[in-house]
Design a protein around this motif. Structure first.
Motif, mmCIF file in Angstrom:
data_model
loop_
_atom_site.group_PDB
_atom_site.id
_atom_site.type_symbol
_atom_site.label_atom_id
_atom_site.label_comp_id
_atom_site.label_asym_id
_atom_site.label_seq_id
_atom_site.Cartn_x
_atom_site.Cartn_y
_atom_site.Cartn_z
ATOM 1 N N ASP A 189 0.799 -1.221 0.000
ATOM 2 C CA ASP A 189 0.000 0.000 0.000
ATOM 3 C C ASP A 189 0.833 1.273 0.000
ATOM 4 O OD1 ASP A 189 -2.489 -1.154 -0.104
ATOM 5 O OD2 ASP A 189 -2.547 -1.496 2.055
ATOM 6 N N LEU A 190 2.132 1.139 0.198
ATOM 7 C CA LEU A 190 2.962 2.336 0.217
ATOM 8 C C LEU A 190 3.531 2.597 -1.176
ATOM 9 C CD1 LEU A 190 4.910 1.909 3.577
ATOM 10 C CD2 LEU A 190 2.779 3.099 3.153
ATOM 11 N N THR A 191 3.930 3.824 -1.417
ATOM 12 C CA THR A 191 4.484 4.159 -2.730
ATOM 13 C C THR A 191 5.913 3.640 -2.835
ATOM 14 O OG1 THR A 191 5.456 6.224 -1.990
ATOM 15 C CG2 THR A 191 3.172 6.318 -2.753
ATOM 16 N N GLY A 192 6.416 3.635 -4.061
ATOM 17 C CA GLY A 192 7.793 3.226 -4.279
ATOM 18 C C GLY A 192 8.749 4.037 -3.426
ATOM 19 N N ARG A 193 8.543 5.335 -3.388
ATOM 20 C CA ARG A 193 9.419 6.214 -2.610
ATOM 21 C C ARG A 193 9.436 5.816 -1.140
ATOM 22 N NH1 ARG A 193 11.103 11.440 -3.693
ATOM 23 N NH2 ARG A 193 9.747 11.476 -5.509
ATOM 24 N N GLU A 194 8.226 5.641 -0.586
ATOM 25 C CA GLU A 194 8.145 5.280 0.837
ATOM 26 C C GLU A 194 8.817 3.941 1.093
ATOM 27 O OE1 GLU A 194 3.926 7.572 1.777
ATOM 28 O OE2 GLU A 194 3.936 5.552 0.970
ATOM 29 N N ASN A 195 8.641 3.027 0.144
ATOM 30 C CA ASN A 195 9.237 1.712 0.318
ATOM 31 C C ASN A 195 10.757 1.745 0.189
ATOM 32 O OD1 ASN A 195 7.454 -0.499 0.968
ATOM 33 N ND2 ASN A 195 6.335 0.024 -0.891
ATOM 34 N N VAL A 196 11.276 2.666 -0.625
ATOM 35 C CA VAL A 196 12.734 2.786 -0.724
ATOM 36 C C VAL A 196 13.309 3.149 0.639
ATOM 37 C CG1 VAL A 196 14.620 4.157 -1.670
ATOM 38 C CG2 VAL A 196 12.820 3.323 -3.176
ATOM 39 N N TYR A 197 12.686 4.118 1.293
ATOM 40 C CA TYR A 197 13.195 4.525 2.613
ATOM 41 C C TYR A 197 13.043 3.404 3.630
ATOM 42 C CZ TYR A 197 14.183 9.251 1.217
ATOM 43 O OH TYR A 197 14.747 10.345 0.619
ATOM 44 N N LEU A 198 11.881 2.747 3.613
ATOM 45 C CA LEU A 198 11.644 1.670 4.573
ATOM 46 C C LEU A 198 12.611 0.521 4.343
ATOM 47 C CD1 LEU A 198 9.853 0.564 6.810
ATOM 48 C CD2 LEU A 198 8.355 -0.376 5.079
ATOM 49 N N ASN A 199 12.729 0.100 3.080
ATOM 50 C CA ASN A 199 13.587 -1.032 2.765
ATOM 51 C C ASN A 199 15.061 -0.697 2.982
ATOM 52 O OD1 ASN A 199 14.446 -3.407 0.557
ATOM 53 N ND2 ASN A 199 12.537 -3.714 1.656
ATOM 54 N N ILE A 223 17.718 -1.016 -4.546
ATOM 55 C CA ILE A 223 17.984 -0.606 -3.159
ATOM 56 C C ILE A 223 19.112 -1.455 -2.599
ATOM 57 C CG2 ILE A 223 17.027 -0.385 -0.844
ATOM 58 C CD1 ILE A 223 14.243 -0.305 -2.230
ATOM 59 N N ALA A 224 19.010 -2.773 -2.834
ATOM 60 C CA ALA A 224 19.950 -3.695 -2.212
ATOM 61 C C ALA A 224 21.390 -3.431 -2.635
ATOM 62 C CB ALA A 224 19.556 -5.130 -2.544
ATOM 63 N N VAL A 225 21.598 -3.077 -3.904
ATOM 64 C CA VAL A 225 22.982 -2.885 -4.338
ATOM 65 C C VAL A 225 23.547 -1.543 -3.875
ATOM 66 C CG1 VAL A 225 22.827 -4.403 -6.326
ATOM 67 C CG2 VAL A 225 22.319 -1.970 -6.603
ATOM 68 N N HIS A 226 22.713 -0.693 -3.312
ATOM 69 C CA HIS A 226 23.225 0.571 -2.818
ATOM 70 C C HIS A 226 23.595 0.535 -1.345
ATOM 71 C CE1 HIS A 226 21.736 2.246 -6.593
ATOM 72 N NE2 HIS A 226 22.574 3.220 -6.360
ATOM 73 N N VAL A 227 23.489 -0.652 -0.747
ATOM 74 C CA VAL A 227 23.711 -0.744 0.692
ATOM 75 C C VAL A 227 25.202 -0.702 1.046
ATOM 76 C CG1 VAL A 227 23.315 -2.222 2.699
ATOM 77 C CG2 VAL A 227 21.527 -1.897 1.047
ATOM 78 N N ASP A 228 26.078 -0.928 0.077
ATOM 79 C CA ASP A 228 27.521 -0.932 0.298
ATOM 80 C C ASP A 228 27.957 -1.987 1.315
ATOM 81 O OD1 ASP A 228 30.182 -0.211 0.112
ATOM 82 O OD2 ASP A 228 30.030 1.276 1.718
#
Lengths: 316, 254
Positions: B113-123, B170-175
């Motif tokens: 139910d959340l937007t892509g943007r919100e999910n990027v921050y959450l994830n 998102i995952a590949v930006h975790v460093d």
């Protein structure tokens, strides 16, 4: 390029090894470590709370107003049915404020416990795939319950001011103490029940039923004076002691004492003079004791949670 | 072999160390209270157990890419979860150092139910990024995912390809220093898959340690410089890739 790889390797060489999963032991040190881990995830906790609140009312046009409509409806029902039809309001001045105060603090408790209980199962996807301190899921449920509580609490305060019953007295100090009791006991039970619920799914239904019973086991829609009278009539004095052994009952009483000024003074209803409401003897002491026991209980529940969480990923 | 593209690391340190890891699964067939009571005393009949892992021990040095392979049910995913700290061992332990990111399932923790943007921050937060870091990487994440303007749409309206693309971005930006990957590289269309592979190669050049769980022998051959073959919870082979693929084929035959 390869310099970066070498730098990384050199940095890693200096780091100490860490266990992938901390094995459970009952020591206080591991309790402190858990707390520190959770504190390290504050940001995520905040996001999870927001996720829960946002997702709940995302596609409804009234949005989070719904979280207010429910308790206000309950207020009207209890005010009319119990206050007027059954006549409870005759012995209780400012019955509406009294009921709403009770509903507000009770709502916090019941939402923390029921929301907490299902929080681990509800986040099965994350539990199975991501390594996180799992306490944050019951805590996120607590956070969203707290948000709803604050909204209701503001409505309650505004209502008291509008009705000329602003709770400005030293009794107001009972309010934070009561909220603290509810938070400590609610979080403790939320942790314990969420963990047990993974192994025994009946727990979530049991909790629903228990909440139904417990609602009536605290003076929310009837006054504490009714309990005193009933106990006196029956001649069984230990009944009141049993009644007061419930931490939520103490919290409800403390919250009412703080927010419901009419209860602490003489008032006139329909030409009848009503004396100030009786409050349990040693309410201050009882609050302190409930806080103390609550903290010990919460630590025990966290230890049990830690013990049980090791197998969450495969039991869900 | 493709070790030529690997960076030369002098004296690489051990970053993952597993010591005699065993894991036993207990299967209970009665979850509800009623069944527990009805079956009380006969509960032995209603539970069975098996060892998913027995005495698994290996060390992985920094900068290597290790393939963890085996037939279905050999315990490879369980081992990866233990390294990732998601499952506890019954005996033995796993030690590691450096930042670990586990790609066990793309989009675990996405809320529909959340937007892509919100999910990027959450994830991002779930994977260990702070809000500030996520904000810094945000544009780069969106660009990598090729989601574009749909970033402010609820993810329940995403196609499955968009969903995993965003999650992978998102995952590949975790460093991470150590990346654990479970069968998630075959996402999206062909160009995106190529992009994922490039990213993995870049990770390898950066000297990150990667543990793959995969069924795809070509992929393992392509990416790994060491293979650990598990069969019925035990290590049956641990060494260079070519021999590992052969050992894997042997376990299929029983």
């Amino acid at each position: 390029m390869s310099n970066e790889a070498q730098r990384r390797a050199d940095r890693l060489r200096e780091l100490p090894f860490e266990r992938a999963t901390a094995s459970f032991n009952g020591s206080f040190g591991s309790f402190v470590r858990s707390i520190r881990e959770i504190a390290g995830q504050r940001e995520l906790l905040g996001l999870l709370v927001r996720r829960e609140l946002k997702a709940r009312y995302k596609d409804s046009s009234l949005g989070f107003l719904w979280s207010l409509i429910r308790p206000l409806t309950m207020l009207v029902i209890y005010y009319v049915a119990i206050g007027q039809f059954l006549g409870a309001a005759r012995g209780v001045p400012d019955f509406a404020i009294f009921v709403f105060a009770g509903l507000t603090i009770w709502g916090l408790y019941s939402e923390i416990v029921t929301g907490g209980t299902t929080s681990i199962i509800g986040n099965a996807g994350l539990i199975k795939k991501v390594s996180l301190p799992r306490e944050i899921f019951p805590l996120a449920a607590t956070g969203s319950a707290l948000f709803n509580f604050i909204v209701q609490f503001i409505v309650l305060i505004v209502a008291t001011i509008v009705l000329g019953q602003a709770p400005l007295s030293w009794n107001l100090l009972y309010v934070p103490a009561s909220i603290a009791i509810v938070l400590i006991w609610g979080v403790a039970l939320g942790l314990l029940l969420s963990a047990v619920n993974v192994y025994l799914r009946d727990v979530q239904y049991l909790v629903e039923v228990a909440m139904l019973i417990l609602f009536w086991a605290s003076p929310i829609v009837y006054a504490w004076s009714f309990v005193v009278d009933a106990a006196a009539r029956s001649g069984i004095t230990w009944l009141t002691d049993l009644y007061l052994a419930n931490p939520v009952t103490i919290a409800v009483l403390g919250f009412q004492k703080g927010m419901w000024v009419a209860g602490s003074s003489e008032s006139v209803i329909d030409g009848q003079t009503i004396p100030p409401q009786p409050w349990p003897a040693d309410l201050d002491l009882r609050i302190a004791v409930m806080l103390g026991i609550g903290i010990v209980f919460a630590i025990i529940c966290q230890r049990v949670f830690q013990k049980l969480q090791g197998n969450f990923a495969q039991e869900i | 072999m493709n070790t030529a593209m690997r960076p030369d690391i002098q004296n690489p340190p051990v970053v993952i160390r597993t010591s005699d890891v065993s894991k036993r699964f207990i299967l209970r067939k009665d979850k509800a209270l009623k069944e527990r009571i009805v079956n009380f005393g006969r509960s032995q009949k209603h539970r069975s157990d098996f060892w998913a892992l027995r005495d698994v021990a290996f060390e992985i040095t920094a900068g290597t890419s290790v393939g963890l392979v085996g037939a279905n049910g050999s315990g490879k995913s369980t081992m990866l979860k233990i390294i990732g700290g998601i499952i506890q061992t019954d005996t033995g332990f796993v030690e590691r150092r450096g930042r670990v990111a586990a790609l066990l399932e793309l989009g675990a923790g996405f809320h529909p139910d959340l937007t892509g943007r919100e999910n990027v921050y959450l994830n991002g937060s779930i994977l260990g990024l702070s809000q500030k870091q996520t904000a810094e990487y945000f544009d780069s994440i969106v660009e990598f995912s090729e989601i574009g303007e749909f970033i402010d749409t609820q993810v329940k309206f995403y196609s499955s390809g968009m969903y995993v693309r965003l999650a992978f971005a998102i995952a590949v930006h975790v460093d991470p220093d150590i990346l654990l990957v479970d069968e998630v590289l075959a996402v999206g269309d062909e160009p995106f898959q190529a992009k994922c592979m490039n990213k993995i190669r870049e990770f390898q050049r950066d000297g990150r340690t990667i543990v793959f769980v995969s069924h795809s022998a070509p992929q393992i051959e392509d990416l790994c410089d060491r293979v650990v073959v598990l069969s019925h919870g035990r290590i049956v082979y641990d060494g260079e890739t070519e021999g590992g693929i052969a050992a894997l084929r042997r376990t299929f035959k029983g």
